[in-house]
Design a protein around this motif. Structure first.
Motif, PDB file in Angstrom:
ATOM      1  N   LEU A  51       0.805  -1.136  -0.073  1.00  0.00           N
ATOM      2  CA  LEU A  51      -0.006  -0.063   0.042  1.00  0.00           C
ATOM      3  C   LEU A  51       1.008   1.249   0.089  1.00  0.00           C
ATOM      4  N   ALA A  52       0.672   2.075  -1.073  1.00  0.00           N
ATOM      5  CA  ALA A  52       1.499   3.220  -1.008  1.00  0.00           C
ATOM      6  C   ALA A  52       0.554   4.566  -0.332  1.00  0.00           C
ATOM      7  N   LEU A  53       1.068   5.318   0.334  1.00  0.00           N
ATOM      8  CA  LEU A  53       0.389   6.489   0.894  1.00  0.00           C
ATOM      9  C   LEU A  53       1.152   7.764   0.717  1.00  0.00           C
ATOM     10  N   ASP A  54       0.630   8.893   0.587  1.00  0.00           N
ATOM     11  CA  ASP A  54       1.542  10.198   0.407  1.00  0.00           C
ATOM     12  C   ASP A  54       1.593  10.641   1.623  1.00  0.00           C
ATOM     13  N   GLU A  55       2.216  11.785   1.644  1.00  0.00           N
ATOM     14  CA  GLU A  55       2.808  12.788   3.219  1.00  0.00           C
ATOM     15  C   GLU A  55       1.660  12.912   3.792  1.00  0.00           C
ATOM     16  N   ASP A  56       0.469  13.005   3.433  1.00  0.00           N
ATOM     17  CA  ASP A  56      -0.662  13.337   4.317  1.00  0.00           C
ATOM     18  C   ASP A  56      -1.442  11.992   4.674  1.00  0.00           C
ATOM     19  N   GLY A  57      -0.776  10.836   4.429  1.00  0.00           N
ATOM     20  CA  GLY A  57      -1.583   9.736   4.889  1.00  0.00           C
ATOM     21  C   GLY A  57      -2.882   9.282   3.904  1.00  0.00           C
ATOM     22  N   LEU A  58      -2.716   9.760   2.881  1.00  0.00           N
ATOM     23  CA  LEU A  58      -3.784   8.946   1.967  1.00  0.00           C
ATOM     24  C   LEU A  58      -3.091   8.247   0.981  1.00  0.00           C
ATOM     25  N   PHE A  59      -4.153   7.233   0.764  1.00  0.00           N
ATOM     26  CA  PHE A  59      -3.666   5.763  -0.190  1.00  0.00           C
ATOM     27  C   PHE A  59      -3.728   6.563  -1.644  1.00  0.00           C
ATOM     28  N   VAL A  89      -0.576   6.439  13.702  1.00  0.00           N
ATOM     29  CA  VAL A  89      -1.852   7.063  13.457  1.00  0.00           C
ATOM     30  C   VAL A  89      -2.682   6.331  14.055  1.00  0.00           C
ATOM     31  N   ASP A  90      -3.991   6.768  14.560  1.00  0.00           N
ATOM     32  CA  ASP A  90      -5.173   6.225  14.839  1.00  0.00           C
ATOM     33  C   ASP A  90      -5.691   5.189  13.748  1.00  0.00           C
ATOM     34  N   PRO A  91      -5.803   3.890  13.760  1.00  0.00           N
ATOM     35  CA  PRO A  91      -6.262   3.161  12.778  1.00  0.00           C
ATOM     36  C   PRO A  91      -7.558   3.631  12.055  1.00  0.00           C
ATOM     37  N   ALA A  92      -8.746   3.890  12.904  1.00  0.00           N
ATOM     38  CA  ALA A  92      -9.849   4.438  12.447  1.00  0.00           C
ATOM     39  C   ALA A  92      -9.872   5.504  11.769  1.00  0.00           C
ATOM     40  N   GLU A  93      -8.974   6.524  12.386  1.00  0.00           N
ATOM     41  CA  GLU A  93      -9.011   7.716  11.530  1.00  0.00           C
ATOM     42  C   GLU A  93      -8.423   7.756  10.440  1.00  0.00           C
ATOM     43  N   LEU A  94      -7.106   6.808   9.972  1.00  0.00           N
ATOM     44  CA  LEU A  94      -6.674   6.543   8.966  1.00  0.00           C
ATOM     45  C   LEU A  94      -7.685   6.231   7.813  1.00  0.00           C
ATOM     46  N   LYS A 154      -9.897   9.149   6.969  1.00  0.00           N
ATOM     47  CA  LYS A 154      -9.315  10.070   6.163  1.00  0.00           C
ATOM     48  C   LYS A 154      -9.450   9.797   4.681  1.00  0.00           C
ATOM     49  N   ASN A 155      -9.502   8.374   4.203  1.00  0.00           N
ATOM     50  CA  ASN A 155      -9.505   7.978   3.053  1.00  0.00           C
ATOM     51  C   ASN A 155     -10.681   7.465   2.338  1.00  0.00           C
ATOM     52  N   PHE A 156     -11.901   7.640   3.272  1.00  0.00           N
ATOM     53  CA  PHE A 156     -13.129   7.355   2.752  1.00  0.00           C
ATOM     54  C   PHE A 156     -13.821   7.934   1.399  1.00  0.00           C
ATOM     55  N   ILE A 157     -14.373   7.157   0.824  1.00  0.00           N
ATOM     56  CA  ILE A 157     -15.284   7.838  -0.398  1.00  0.00           C
ATOM     57  C   ILE A 157     -16.285   8.701   0.477  1.00  0.00           C
ATOM     58  N   GLN A 158     -16.383   9.871  -0.073  1.00  0.00           N
ATOM     59  CA  GLN A 158     -17.288  10.774   0.778  1.00  0.00           C
ATOM     60  C   GLN A 158     -18.885  10.484   0.015  1.00  0.00           C
ATOM     61  N   PRO A 159     -19.776  10.545   0.870  1.00  0.00           N
ATOM     62  CA  PRO A 159     -21.190  10.460   0.413  1.00  0.00           C
ATOM     63  C   PRO A 159     -21.442  11.430  -0.921  1.00  0.00           C
ATOM     64  N   HIS A 160     -20.970  12.540  -1.089  1.00  0.00           N
ATOM     65  CA  HIS A 160     -21.373  13.364  -2.049  1.00  0.00           C
ATOM     66  C   HIS A 160     -20.626  12.777  -3.575  1.00  0.00           C
ATOM     67  N   GLN A 161     -19.593  11.856  -3.122  1.00  0.00           N
ATOM     68  CA  GLN A 161     -18.956  11.463  -4.467  1.00  0.00           C
ATOM     69  C   GLN A 161     -19.588  10.155  -5.164  1.00  0.00           C
ATOM     70  N   PHE A 162     -20.697   9.737  -4.531  1.00  0.00           N
ATOM     71  CA  PHE A 162     -21.484   8.731  -5.497  1.00  0.00           C
ATOM     72  C   PHE A 162     -22.291   9.180  -6.602  1.00  0.00           C
ATOM     73  N   PRO A 163     -22.579   8.354  -7.681  1.00  0.00           N
ATOM     74  CA  PRO A 163     -21.911   6.956  -7.604  1.00  0.00           C
ATOM     75  C   PRO A 163     -20.445   7.068  -7.931  1.00  0.00           C
ATOM     76  N   TYR A 164     -19.776   6.259  -7.401  1.00  0.00           N
ATOM     77  CA  TYR A 164     -18.145   6.440  -7.382  1.00  0.00           C
ATOM     78  C   TYR A 164     -17.573   5.179  -8.223  1.00  0.00           C
ATOM     79  N   GLN A 165     -16.934   5.517  -9.202  1.00  0.00           N
ATOM     80  CA  GLN A 165     -16.174   4.409 -10.216  1.00  0.00           C
ATOM     81  C   GLN A 165     -15.050   4.205  -9.432  1.00  0.00           C
TER      82      GLN A 165
END
Ligand code: MCN
Length: 781
Positions: free
Chosen positions: A303-311, A393-398, A401-412
Motif C-alpha cells: 500500500l502506497a501513501l502520500d505524506e498526508d496519509g492518503l492512499f 496514527v489511529d487506525p480508525a482515523e486513517l 481520512k481515506n473514505f469515499i465521501q457521500p457526495h462522491q457517489f456514484p463512485y467509479q
C-alpha cells in the motif's frame, strides 16, 4: 385487514416446522423400492487407476450393481463444467482439466469418487464398496500452493499447474503512484483454507420413471434450476423437460450447495440406467473430503501513501488454490469477486492486482460465504492497520481520512465497480460509539492490572452482492444470466402463493418474501405462502448465492406484485363502474377517489375468478402475474466492525469480550432475520480467524477430516454481539435493499486479527490465531 410489515421483526414462519422436527429434508424422503448408493473413493491424492475389479462386490447378496467411471463414460455423459470463463492477461482462455463425474484413468485428490455401489441397504452398499478392488499407481502429489507452479505437472496439458494468470487495474499508473509514495506498507499473508460444514450434509435421491421417462432428482441444492441446466445442457444426463430437480428443505449451504457435484450427477445416471430410485446421503467424513472448500490464498500486497496519509496505490499479487479441478463457479471467485473489491471503502486511485489460479491435488475450492470478498477485505483491512501502526496514527482515523465521501457517489473505482451509494463515516461513527472506542485505553489498563493483554481492532468492509447485470456478467465470462424470476398468484379468496426462483436454506425467505408481498397488498403475512426449490413448479430461476435473493429475487416479486395491483385496479374500475385512473390502492383497498366506494383486495381477487360480467375482450379473468428482474448493478453493503479481545499471556487463549457490527443494508425487510444473518456470518468469520483451518499433509491427505480435527466455533467462543445499522437505500432496485447474508463473514476476520495483534504487540499473526500460535507469538515479542 391492512398490514405493513416491512421493517418489522416478524417471527420466521418456517421455524415452526424446523423446531418441531416436521421439516422435509432430502434424507427424510423415502421412495418405494428405493436402493442405496455408496461411493468408492480414492485413498490417494494423485494416482493412476490401473484396474478396477468389481466382481467380488457385484456377487455379494443385496448388491444391485457396481458402476464405474468407465460405465459412465461409455454412456456418453459429459464432464462437469466450470461455469465461468476467465481470460489470462495474455488473452488466452483459462485451462480447465476434464472433471469426470467418476474418475476413469487417474485420480487427482483424495476422496475423488471412482465407482458407485447400489444395494438394498446402505450397510450392504458400504460393505460391498470395501470389496471393490482397485489397483492404483501412486504419483507424486502437488500439495503446497506456494511451490505448486514449479512442481511436476498434474495434467499433461496444463503447464505450471496454472489455470490462468489474471490481472485487473492499471499497472503503469500504479507503479508511478508507488514511485511517488511517501510511505509504503508491505504485507504477506495466507488466507486459510476453510471447509463449509453446513449442518445438513449433501444428499440426493434420483428417481427415474421408465413410463414417463422423467428423472426426478431430490437434492440439497441452493439453485435447482442451475443444477437442471448444467445436468441437461452440458452433462447430457436427460433432456431438460424430462429432468425435475427438487431442493426441499435444505439445512444450510454457505455456498457449498451451489455447485454441480459428482455424486448427485452419478446418482441420476445410475437411477436411469438401473430403473429404480437410489438414495445417497453424505457421511460427515465425505462432506469434509468432497464439499468444495473455500478461500486458500497466498498474497503479497503493498500500500502506497502520500505524506498526508492518503492512499495513492495498492499492488497485489495472489496465488489462489483451485484444488484439483475447476468447480462450477470457482474461476470467478479469486478474480471478479476478489480483485474488484480491493478498493474497499477508500478513494485509492491506483490499484493493480494479479492472480494466478493454481491446481493442486486437493479438494476443489469454490465459493464459501463471502467468496473472494472476505479475502479482499482481509488483505485491505490488515494492510491499512499495519500502515496506521507504522505511521503511528489511529487506525480508525486513517480509514476515515481515506473514505469515499457521500457526495462522491456514484463512485467509479479503479477496479471496475461503480458503487451506487453509501455513507461509510456514518457506520464508523456509530460503531466507534457503540464500542466505546474512546474508553478503550482505560479498559486496557484494567486488563493489564489483571495480568491480561487487551486489544481492539477495526475493520471497514464493503462487498458486492447480487451479481449483476447479466450483460456485464456475460462480458466478464459468466455462463449464465444473473436475473431472477418471481410469480405472484392471488387465489380466489385473496390469499397469495408466491413462487420464486431463489432458494431459502436458512435465510428465512418464506417470511421476508411474504412480508414484501403482504405489505404491497395490505394483507396478513400469514396469508402469503412462499414456494421455492422445485423446477417443476416455478419458472427458471438462478437460486441463492452472493446475497442476491432479496435484492434480485425480491425485486422480481415486487415487480410481479405491482402488476397484480394494476390488474386489480382494472377489475376494481369495472366493479365500481369508473376509470382505472380514478382508483387508488392503499392499505389493502381499492378506493374510488372522492367517494366512499371501495373494494377490498379479497373482493377483487374473488371477482377475478368469478368474472360473470367482465367485458369479454378487455379484461382477462385471473389474478396471477410474473416478472423477471435483471438488476442494473450490484448492491454494495458496507459497514464497520470492531472487535475487542483479552488475551491470557500464560495460555495464549483469546477471549472476545465485545464485538460491534454496524452495517448498511439499505432498506431492511426484517431486522431480526438480518441480525441473525449478521450473527451467523460473524460466527463464521471468528471461526476463520481463531480456530478453523484445513490442513493437508505432504501426501495430500486431509488431516482435518472430522470435527475432532477441524475446529468449528461454538457458542461459548462468542460474545453477545452488538449489532446496529445505518441506511443508504440501494438506488437501483425497487426494494432499496442491499444483501446482508455474507457481511458478517467478510467484515469480521480482520477485526479479530487486528485486535489480537494490537493486544499482544506483534505485527502479524496468521489465521487461525489459535491459543498455541498466540502464545508462541507472545514468547517472541
Ligand atoms: N434481508 C432483509 N433486508 C435486507 C437484506 C436481506 O430483510 N436489506 C433478508 C432477506 O429477505 C433474507 C435474508 O435477509 O431473508 C438474507 O438475504 P440476502 O442478503 O438477500 O441473502 P440470500 O437470501 O441471497 O442468502 C445468501 C447468503 C449467502 S451468499 C450465504 S453463503 C449464506 C447466507 O446467505 N448462507 C446461509 N446466509 C445463510 N444463512 C443460513 N442460515 N444458512 C446458509 O447456508
Amino acid at each position: 385487514m391492512s398490514e405493513q410489515t416491512i421493517g418489522q421483526s416478524v417471527l420466521r414462519k418456517e421455524d415452526q416446522r424446523f423446531i418441531t422436527g416436521t421439516g422435509n429434508y432430502t434424507d427424510d424422503i423415502n421412495l418405494r423400492g428405493q436402493a442405496y448408493g455408496y461411493f468408492v473413493r480414492s485413498p490417494f491424492a494423485h494416482a493412476t487407476i490401473d484396474s478396477v475389479d468389481v466382481s467380488a462386490a457385484t456377487e455379494m447378496e443385496g448388491v444391485i450393481a457396481v458402476l464405474t467411471g468407465s460405465d459412465l463414460a461409455e454412456d456418453g455423459l459429459g464432464a462437469l463444467p466450470c461455469g465461468w470463463m476467465i481470460h489470462s492477461k495474455d488473452g488466452s482462455e483459462m485451462r480447465s482439466p476434464d472433471h469426470p463425474i467418476m474418475a476413469v484413468n487417474k485420480v487427482n485428490y483424495a476422496g475423488e469418487p471412482l465407482a458407485l455401489v447400489v444395494a438394498d441397504s446402505i450397510k450392504l452398499a458400504k460393505n460391498a464398496a470395501e470389496m471393490v478392488d482397485v489397483e492404483y499407481g501412486e504419483l507424486t502429489p502437488v500439495v503446497d500452493l506456494r511451490t505448486a507452479q514449479s512442481e511436476e505437472q498434474i495434467y499433461a496439458e496444463i503447464p505450471s499447474n496454472t489455470s490462468y494468470e489474471w490481472e485487473l487495474g492499471d499497472r503503469e499508473a500504479t507503479v508511478a503512484a508507488f514511485d511517488s509514495a511517501a510511505h509504503i506498507t508491505r504485507y504477506e499473508l495466507t488466507n486459510n483454507r476453510l471447509i463449509p460444514n453446513a449442518i445438513e450434509p449433501r444428499a440426493a435421491i434420483a428417481d427415474f420413471n421408465p413410463g414417463s421417462e422423467e428423472l426426478t432428482l431430490y437434492t440439497t441444492s441452493q439453485n435447482p434450476h442451475l443444477t437442471r441446466l448444467v445436468l441437461t445442457a452440458f452433462v447430457q444426463l436427460a433432456p431438460e423437460h424430462k429432468l425435475r430437480v427438487i431442493a426441499p428443505d435444505v439445512g444450510g449451504g454457505f455456498g457449498s450447495k451451489i455447485f454441480i457435484y459428482s455424486e448427485e450427477t452419478a446418482l441420476g445416471w445410475a437411477s436411469k440406467r438401473l430403473g429404480l430410485p437410489i438414495k445417497w446421503t453424505a457421511e460427515r467424513s465425505e462432506s469434509f473430503l468432497t464439499d468444495a472448500h473455500g478461500r486458500d490464498h497466498v498474497t503479497e500486497a503493498e500500500l502506497a501513501l502520500d505524506e498526508d496519509g492518503l492512499f495513492i496505490g495498492l499492488r497485489v499479487k495472489t496465488l489462489a488454490n483451485m484444488g484439483a479441478y475447476l468447480s462450477t463457479f470457482s474461476a470467478a471467485v479469486p478474480t471478479y469477486l476478489y480483485g474488484t473489491l480491493l478498493a474497499g471503502q477508500y478513494k485509492t486511485p491506483n490499484i493493480y492486482v494479479e492472480v494466478d489460479a493454481v491446481f493442486t491435488n486437493t479438494t476443489p475450492v469454490d465459493a464459501y460465504r463471502g467468496a473472494g470478498r472476505p479475502e479482499a477485505t482481509f488483505l485491505l483491512e490488515r494492510i491499512i492497520e499495519l500502515a496506521a501502526r507504522e505511521l503511528k496514527v489511529d487506525p480508525a482515523e486513517l480509514r476515515r481520512k481515506n473514505f469515499i465521501q457521500p457526495h462522491q457517489f456514484p463512485y467509479q473505482t479503479p477496479v471496475a465497480l461503480e458503487y451506487d451509494v453509501g455513507d461509510y463515516e456514518a457506520s464508523l461513527d456509530k460503531a466507534l460509539e457503540l464500542a466505546d472506542y474512546g474508553g478503550f485505553t482505560e479498559r486496557r489498563k484494567a486488563s493489564e492490572a489483571g495480568g491480561k493483554l487487551r486489544g481492539i481492532g477495526v475493520s471497514c468492509y464493503i462487498e458486492a452482492c447480487g451479481l449483476a447485470p447479466s450483460q456485464v456478467a456475460g462480458a466478464l465470462g459468466a455462463g449464465v444470466g444473473l436475473w431472477e424470476s418471481g410469480e405472484v398468484r392471488v387465489n380466489p379468496t385473496g390469499s397469495v402463493t408466491v413462487l420464486t426462483g431463489s432458494h431459502s436454506h436458512g435465510q428465512g425467505h418464506e417470511t421476508t418474501f411474504a412480508q414484501l408481498v403482504a405489505s404491497r397488498f395490505g394483507i396478513s403475512v400469514d396469508d402469503v405462502e412462499v414456494v421455492h426449490g422445485d423446477t417443476g413448479k416455478m419458472d427458471f430461476g438462478l437460486g441463492t448465492y452472493g446475497s442476491r435473493s432479496l435484492a434480485v429475487g425480491g425485486s422480481a416479486l415486487t415487480k410481479a406484485a405491482d402488476k397484480v395491483v394494476e390488474k386489480g385496479r382494472l377489475i376494481a374500475a369495472h366493479l365500481m363502474q369508473s376509470d382505472a385512473e380514478k382508483i387508488d390502492f392503499e392499505q389493502g383497498e381499492y378506493r374510488l377517489r372522492d367517494s366512499n366506494e371501495a373494494r377490498t383486495f379479497q373482493e377483487i381477487a374473488f371477482a377475478a375468478y368469478v368474472p360473470h360480467d367482465f367485458p369479454h375482450d378487455d379484461l382477462e379473468p385471473g389474478l396471477t402475474e410474473k416478472a423477471f428482474y435483471d438488476p442494473g448493478n450490484f448492491t454494495f453493503p458496507a459497514g464497520t466492525y470492531i472487535c475487542e479481545v483479552e488475551v491470557d499471556p500464560e495460555t495464549g487463549v483469546t477471549d472476545i469480550l465485545k464485538f460491534t457490527a454496524v452495517d448498511d443494508f439499505g432498506t431492511i425487510i426484517n431486522p431480526m432475520i438480518v441480525a441473525g444473518q449478521v450473527h451467523g456470518g460473524i460466527a463464521q468469520g471468528v471461526g476463520q480467524a481463531l480456530c478453523e483451518t484445513c490442513i493437508y499433509d505432504a501426501e495430500g491427505q486431509l488431516q482435518t477430516g472430522s470435527f475432532m480435527d477441524y475446529c468449528m466455533p461454538r457458542a461459548d467462543d462468542l460474545p453477545s454481539f452488538t449489532v446496529d445499522v445505518t441506511s443508504t437505500p440501494c438506488t437501483h432496485n425497487p426494494v432499496g435493499a442491499k444483501g446482508c447474508g455474507e457481511a458478517g463473514a467478510i467484515g469480521s476476520p480482520p477485526a479479530v486479527i487486528n485486535a489480537i495483534t494490537d493486544a499482544i504487540g506483534v505485527r502479524d499473526i496468521a489465521m487461525p490465531a489459535t491459543a498455541h500460535k498466540v502464545w508462541q507469538a507472545i514468547q517472541e515479542v
